[in-house]
Design a protein around this motif. Structure first.
Motif, PDB file in Angstrom:
ATOM      1  N   GLY A 126      32.960 -29.640  16.237  1.00 27.06           N
ATOM      2  CA  GLY A 126      33.045 -30.735  15.251  1.00 27.06           C
ATOM      3  C   GLY A 126      32.620 -32.082  15.814  1.00 27.06           C
ATOM      4  O   GLY A 126      31.730 -32.977  15.230  1.00 27.06           O
ATOM      5  N   SER A 127      33.254 -32.348  16.984  1.00 26.21           N
ATOM      6  CA  SER A 127      32.869 -33.652  17.742  1.00 26.21           C
ATOM      7  C   SER A 127      31.471 -33.851  18.217  1.00 26.21           C
ATOM      8  O   SER A 127      30.889 -34.691  17.999  1.00 26.21           O
ATOM      9  CB  SER A 127      33.783 -34.016  18.821  1.00 26.21           C
ATOM     10  OG  SER A 127      33.917 -33.128  19.743  1.00 26.21           O
ATOM     11  N   VAL A 128      31.019 -32.518  18.613  1.00 27.93           N
ATOM     12  CA  VAL A 128      29.708 -32.634  19.251  1.00 27.93           C
ATOM     13  C   VAL A 128      28.573 -32.754  18.228  1.00 27.93           C
ATOM     14  O   VAL A 128      27.652 -33.507  18.273  1.00 27.93           O
ATOM     15  CB  VAL A 128      29.444 -31.344  20.180  1.00 27.93           C
ATOM     16  CG1 VAL A 128      27.813 -31.278  20.673  1.00 27.93           C
ATOM     17  CG2 VAL A 128      30.324 -31.518  21.344  1.00 27.93           C
ATOM     18  N   VAL A 129      28.845 -31.923  17.148  1.00 31.36           N
ATOM     19  CA  VAL A 129      27.844 -32.151  15.995  1.00 31.36           C
ATOM     20  C   VAL A 129      27.950 -33.536  15.269  1.00 31.36           C
ATOM     21  O   VAL A 129      26.784 -33.895  15.041  1.00 31.36           O
ATOM     22  CB  VAL A 129      28.198 -31.003  14.883  1.00 31.36           C
ATOM     23  CG1 VAL A 129      27.513 -31.265  13.505  1.00 31.36           C
ATOM     24  CG2 VAL A 129      27.975 -29.732  15.353  1.00 31.36           C
ATOM     25  N   TYR A 130      29.098 -33.951  15.256  1.00 34.42           N
ATOM     26  CA  TYR A 130      29.107 -35.503  14.653  1.00 34.42           C
ATOM     27  C   TYR A 130      28.077 -36.361  15.635  1.00 34.42           C
ATOM     28  O   TYR A 130      27.442 -37.152  15.132  1.00 34.42           O
ATOM     29  CB  TYR A 130      30.483 -35.883  14.630  1.00 34.42           C
ATOM     30  CG  TYR A 130      30.563 -37.359  13.999  1.00 34.42           C
ATOM     31  CD1 TYR A 130      30.299 -37.756  12.561  1.00 34.42           C
ATOM     32  CD2 TYR A 130      30.757 -38.282  14.941  1.00 34.42           C
ATOM     33  CE1 TYR A 130      30.550 -38.843  12.061  1.00 34.42           C
ATOM     34  CE2 TYR A 130      30.774 -39.789  14.534  1.00 34.42           C
ATOM     35  CZ  TYR A 130      30.704 -40.001  13.074  1.00 34.42           C
ATOM     36  OH  TYR A 130      30.532 -41.261  12.792  1.00 34.42           O
TER      37      TYR A 130
ATOM     38  N   ILE B 289      21.770 -39.048  11.720  1.00 38.57           N
ATOM     39  CA  ILE B 289      21.230 -38.871  10.355  1.00 38.57           C
ATOM     40  C   ILE B 289      21.776 -40.092   9.393  1.00 38.57           C
ATOM     41  O   ILE B 289      21.157 -40.644   8.603  1.00 38.57           O
ATOM     42  CB  ILE B 289      21.558 -37.731   9.807  1.00 38.57           C
ATOM     43  CG1 ILE B 289      20.817 -36.400  10.666  1.00 38.57           C
ATOM     44  CG2 ILE B 289      21.103 -37.756   8.282  1.00 38.57           C
ATOM     45  CD1 ILE B 289      20.956 -35.154  10.066  1.00 38.57           C
ATOM     46  N   VAL B 290      23.196 -40.311   9.446  1.00 39.44           N
ATOM     47  CA  VAL B 290      23.784 -41.060   8.580  1.00 39.44           C
ATOM     48  C   VAL B 290      23.262 -42.806   9.141  1.00 39.44           C
ATOM     49  O   VAL B 290      22.858 -43.517   8.112  1.00 39.44           O
ATOM     50  CB  VAL B 290      25.333 -41.317   8.896  1.00 39.44           C
ATOM     51  CG1 VAL B 290      25.861 -42.608   8.303  1.00 39.44           C
ATOM     52  CG2 VAL B 290      25.950 -40.110   8.388  1.00 39.44           C
ATOM     53  N   SER B 291      22.989 -42.992  10.345  1.00 37.42           N
ATOM     54  CA  SER B 291      22.391 -44.313  10.956  1.00 37.42           C
ATOM     55  C   SER B 291      20.955 -44.364  10.032  1.00 37.42           C
ATOM     56  O   SER B 291      20.719 -45.485   9.939  1.00 37.42           O
ATOM     57  CB  SER B 291      22.456 -44.294  12.404  1.00 37.42           C
ATOM     58  OG  SER B 291      23.691 -44.127  12.828  1.00 37.42           O
ATOM     59  N   VAL B 292      20.102 -43.336  10.291  1.00 34.00           N
ATOM     60  CA  VAL B 292      18.692 -43.412   9.863  1.00 34.00           C
ATOM     61  C   VAL B 292      18.913 -43.815   8.226  1.00 34.00           C
ATOM     62  O   VAL B 292      17.961 -44.642   7.965  1.00 34.00           O
ATOM     63  CB  VAL B 292      18.129 -42.263  10.031  1.00 34.00           C
ATOM     64  CG1 VAL B 292      16.680 -42.073   9.298  1.00 34.00           C
ATOM     65  CG2 VAL B 292      17.707 -41.976  11.629  1.00 34.00           C
ATOM     66  N   VAL B 293      19.709 -43.105   7.622  1.00 29.95           N
ATOM     67  CA  VAL B 293      19.902 -43.486   6.236  1.00 29.95           C
ATOM     68  C   VAL B 293      20.204 -44.705   5.984  1.00 29.95           C
ATOM     69  O   VAL B 293      19.522 -45.314   4.963  1.00 29.95           O
ATOM     70  CB  VAL B 293      20.958 -42.094   5.699  1.00 29.95           C
ATOM     71  CG1 VAL B 293      20.941 -42.738   4.087  1.00 29.95           C
ATOM     72  CG2 VAL B 293      20.342 -40.736   5.614  1.00 29.95           C
ATOM     73  N   LEU B 294      21.197 -45.160   6.450  1.00 34.00           N
ATOM     74  CA  LEU B 294      21.485 -46.786   6.256  1.00 34.00           C
ATOM     75  C   LEU B 294      20.510 -47.575   6.664  1.00 34.00           C
ATOM     76  O   LEU B 294      20.207 -48.683   5.985  1.00 34.00           O
ATOM     77  CB  LEU B 294      22.891 -47.109   7.215  1.00 34.00           C
ATOM     78  CG  LEU B 294      24.161 -46.060   6.704  1.00 34.00           C
ATOM     79  CD1 LEU B 294      25.202 -46.332   7.798  1.00 34.00           C
ATOM     80  CD2 LEU B 294      24.662 -46.598   5.483  1.00 34.00           C
ATOM     81  N   ARG B 295      19.764 -47.348   7.805  1.00 36.46           N
ATOM     82  CA  ARG B 295      18.784 -48.544   8.327  1.00 36.46           C
ATOM     83  C   ARG B 295      17.564 -48.239   7.178  1.00 36.46           C
ATOM     84  O   ARG B 295      16.977 -49.411   6.930  1.00 36.46           O
ATOM     85  CB  ARG B 295      18.081 -47.796   9.600  1.00 36.46           C
ATOM     86  CG  ARG B 295      19.109 -48.443  10.688  1.00 36.46           C
ATOM     87  CD  ARG B 295      18.344 -48.444  11.934  1.00 36.46           C
ATOM     88  NE  ARG B 295      17.990 -47.169  12.636  1.00 36.46           N
ATOM     89  CZ  ARG B 295      18.656 -46.207  13.068  1.00 36.46           C
ATOM     90  NH1 ARG B 295      19.956 -46.712  13.623  1.00 36.46           N
ATOM     91  NH2 ARG B 295      18.342 -45.050  13.527  1.00 36.46           N
TER      92      ARG B 295
ATOM     93  N   PRO C 174      25.354 -49.226  11.080  1.00 30.58           N
ATOM     94  CA  PRO C 174      25.533 -48.511  12.070  1.00 30.58           C
ATOM     95  C   PRO C 174      26.075 -49.046  13.374  1.00 30.58           C
ATOM     96  O   PRO C 174      26.874 -48.103  14.084  1.00 30.58           O
ATOM     97  CB  PRO C 174      24.032 -47.940  12.331  1.00 30.58           C
ATOM     98  CG  PRO C 174      23.632 -48.145  11.190  1.00 30.58           C
ATOM     99  CD  PRO C 174      23.972 -49.321  10.358  1.00 30.58           C
ATOM    100  N   PRO C 175      25.856 -50.090  13.812  1.00 27.32           N
ATOM    101  CA  PRO C 175      26.483 -50.393  15.389  1.00 27.32           C
ATOM    102  C   PRO C 175      28.076 -50.347  15.029  1.00 27.32           C
ATOM    103  O   PRO C 175      28.685 -50.476  16.222  1.00 27.32           O
ATOM    104  CB  PRO C 175      26.026 -51.953  15.308  1.00 27.32           C
ATOM    105  CG  PRO C 175      24.694 -51.965  14.638  1.00 27.32           C
ATOM    106  CD  PRO C 175      25.025 -51.117  13.398  1.00 27.32           C
ATOM    107  N   TYR C 176      28.831 -50.343  14.063  1.00 31.68           N
ATOM    108  CA  TYR C 176      30.181 -50.189  14.082  1.00 31.68           C
ATOM    109  C   TYR C 176      30.505 -48.938  13.831  1.00 31.68           C
ATOM    110  O   TYR C 176      31.839 -48.760  13.269  1.00 31.68           O
ATOM    111  CB  TYR C 176      30.837 -51.360  12.587  1.00 31.68           C
ATOM    112  CG  TYR C 176      30.331 -52.714  13.228  1.00 31.68           C
ATOM    113  CD1 TYR C 176      30.995 -53.362  14.050  1.00 31.68           C
ATOM    114  CD2 TYR C 176      29.127 -53.348  12.605  1.00 31.68           C
ATOM    115  CE1 TYR C 176      30.877 -54.701  14.189  1.00 31.68           C
ATOM    116  CE2 TYR C 176      28.943 -54.453  12.890  1.00 31.68           C
ATOM    117  CZ  TYR C 176      29.609 -55.191  13.772  1.00 31.68           C
ATOM    118  OH  TYR C 176      29.079 -56.309  14.160  1.00 31.68           O
ATOM    119  N   LEU C 177      29.642 -47.910  13.696  1.00 28.19           N
ATOM    120  CA  LEU C 177      30.216 -46.338  13.566  1.00 28.19           C
ATOM    121  C   LEU C 177      30.764 -45.749  15.012  1.00 28.19           C
ATOM    122  O   LEU C 177      30.390 -46.456  16.059  1.00 28.19           O
ATOM    123  CB  LEU C 177      28.946 -45.376  13.163  1.00 28.19           C
ATOM    124  CG  LEU C 177      28.565 -46.012  11.861  1.00 28.19           C
ATOM    125  CD1 LEU C 177      27.035 -44.757  11.355  1.00 28.19           C
ATOM    126  CD2 LEU C 177      29.559 -45.722  10.572  1.00 28.19           C
TER     127      LEU C 177
END
Length: 277
Positions: free
Chosen positions: A175-179, A186-192, A200-203
């Motif tokens: 779970g941790s490695v996949v995250y 992927i979440v960062s790309v979507v947000l940008r 994203p810098p606060y994830l």
């Protein structure tokens, strides 16, 4: 407490996992830094920088550290879950009247293992910079190395907290490695792409990487007299590494430390009450 700490060290060093994870971490640090040092001495780069050697070993060392922290995260994730998997957690808890003392001993021991990982990666990166014939100034190098060691410690403690919270070894590690490697990027790309690049810098993963990457870039380009062809180099690297909206390195450090502390506290509260029969 001394007895618990000695027992934790014995559990780690009587298995092969700690050095099996340390080897690839050190290799990544060496290879990344070697490549960056060699790139910094290329003729086109030095000409654009008016004959100066750009210490690209520093940002590449930072990237090597950021990849290597995954192995520290995995090791920390086995602190509690390894004993649960092998059914030794009951005996461990019975050696102390308080579960909190056991968990505190694990945090102390795995913090020192994080320091060991960071120091070994620093030595490997030093060899890489020497092989690439572009060793940065010693003060800058040890400053970055210190932040890298701190990052290793925090990632290791994050793994301990996640393992204590989840309780399952496979679930914690996978779970941790996949995250870290898949979900958050992927979440960062979507947000940008949706004009939310300041989030994203606060994830979790991004803040942990930015604390090392940001100080490495600051040290690399500080005091350089760059030509017109190279003047935008720092901005290029910041955009490439996703640092455009990131706070100063110490700000990312505080954010990541807050993440690690939150998961550590949650893991402590859950593990303290978990049924281990």
């Amino acid at each position: 407490m001394d007895r618990l700490i000695r027992a934790e060290f014995r559990k780690i060093f009587t298995t092969n996992l700690w050095w099996a994870l340390l080897i690839p971490a050190a290799v990544l640090s060496l290879v990344f830094t070697w490549g960056g040092a060699a790139l910094g001495t290329l003729g086109d780069v030095t000409r654009a920088a008016r004959g100066q050697n750009i210490p690209l070993a520093l940002p590449f060392f930072a990237q090597g550290i950021n990849f290597a922290t995954v192995f520290a995260l995995i090791l920390g994730g086995t602190a509690v879950t390894g004993e649960m998997r092998h059914k030794t957690i009951t005996t461990t808890y019975l050696t102390s009247p308080k579960r909190g003392d056991v968990l505190a001993a694990k945090l102390a021991v795995y913090s020192s293992i994080g320091v060991l990982y960071g120091l070994v990666c620093m030595v490997a990166a030093t060899l890489g910079a020497l092989f690439g014939s572009n060793f940065p100034e010693a003060a800058d190098w040890f400053t970055l190395a210190g932040v890298g060691v701190l990052a290793m410690v925090l990632w290791t403690l994050l793994g301990v907290g996640l393992g204590a919270l989840i309780g399952n070894q496979v679930g914690t590690i996978v779970g941790s490695v996949v995250y870290v490697l898949v979900v958050e990027p992927i979440v960062s790309v979507v947000l940008r792409t949706n004009d939310l690049g300041d989030i994203p810098p606060y994830l979790l993963n991004k803040s942990g990487g930015d604390m090392v990457s940001q100080i490495a870039l600051d040290l690399s380009f500080r005091g350089l007299q760059l030509g017109s062809n190279f003047r935008g180099a720092q901005g290029f690297f910041e955009e490439l590494l996703g640092l455009t909206y990131s706070p100063e390195w110490w700000g990312s450090l505080l954010v990541f430390a807050a993440w690690a502390g939150a998961f550590g506290l949650a893991g402590y509260l859950v593990a303290k009450r978990r049924d281990i029969t």
